[in-house]
Design a protein around this motif. Structure first.
Motif, PDB file in Angstrom:
ATOM      1  N   ARG A   1      28.458  11.643 -44.703  1.00  0.00           N
ATOM      2  CA  ARG A   1      28.271  10.523 -43.783  1.00  0.00           C
ATOM      3  C   ARG A   1      29.533   9.682 -43.716  1.00  0.00           C
ATOM      4  N   GLU A   2      29.635   8.907 -42.673  1.00  0.00           N
ATOM      5  CA  GLU A   2      30.743   7.958 -42.533  1.00  0.00           C
ATOM      6  C   GLU A   2      30.154   6.585 -42.279  1.00  0.00           C
ATOM      7  N   GLY A   3      30.839   5.589 -42.741  1.00  0.00           N
ATOM      8  CA  GLY A   3      30.438   4.220 -42.486  1.00  0.00           C
ATOM      9  C   GLY A   3      29.477   3.668 -43.515  1.00  0.00           C
ATOM     10  N   PHE A   4      29.945   2.683 -44.247  1.00  0.00           N
ATOM     11  CA  PHE A   4      29.098   1.997 -45.211  1.00  0.00           C
ATOM     12  C   PHE A   4      29.477   0.534 -45.178  1.00  0.00           C
ATOM     13  N   ASP A   5      28.535  -0.315 -45.595  1.00  0.00           N
ATOM     14  CA  ASP A   5      28.824  -1.746 -45.562  1.00  0.00           C
ATOM     15  C   ASP A   5      28.727  -2.433 -46.913  1.00  0.00           C
TER      16      ASP A   5
END
Length: 169
Positions: free
Chosen positions: A136-140
């Protein structure tokens, strides 16, 4: 966030494992809780492993399926990954471009939970969903300390805690 299963554990062959499937692999150093990822294909896929080191310390590793010793047993309990340690408040790290410790728990931008690590062959940082095994891509949010528990029949047992920065890949 819990990951739920139901049924009875059974022994499976490596070729029967699919990405996102949780299993237990035995080794000389004890049992490891593992999940096959979709990285590298199903036959020689990358596996994220969570094993107990000293006392209740969880050691995280990413390795190829072929390097694990059998037999493999399916996991049919509910797994609960909890940010922070049981006796302390969660420590949050901002999602910067700075690399995070391998084995950090990540909240993905779609709300799913993943684990971040350096891929075993080329050292590239990657994130894999703990629900699906997909990259996956994108984490906060990054949690460099977290706890893992197993829930069965209304009872919860702490497996151990991960403390980022103690062991890096």
């Amino acid at each position: 966030m819990p990951v739920s299963f139901s049924g009875f554990p059974r022994v499976v062959e490596p070729r029967a494992l699919k990405p996102g499937r949780w299993f237990v692999a035995g080794s000389v150093h004890g049992a490891h809780l593992c999940m096959l990822t979709a990285v590298g294909g199903e036959q020689n896929g990358l596996v994220v492993t969570f094993g107990l080191g000293k006392l209740d310390q969880i050691e995280f590793r990413a390795q190829r399926l072929a390097s694990l010793g059998g037999p493999f047993t399916t996991v049919e309990d509910e797994l609960a990954f909890t940010p922070g340690e049981v006796a302390e408040k969660p420590r949050l790290l901002a999602a910067l471009k700075k690399p995070f410790p391998s084995g950090s728990l990540l909240r993905l931008t779609d709300g799913d939970i993943g684990v971040g690590f350096a891929e075993a062959l080329n050292g590239r940082l990657m994130v894999v969903s703990l629900s699906s095994g997909l990259e996956r891509e994108g984490f906060d949010l990054v949690f460099d300390r977290w706890s893992l528990s197993i829930r069965r029949g209304g009872h919860e047992a702490l497996v151990g805690t991960f403390r980022g920065g103690l062991r890096r890949e």
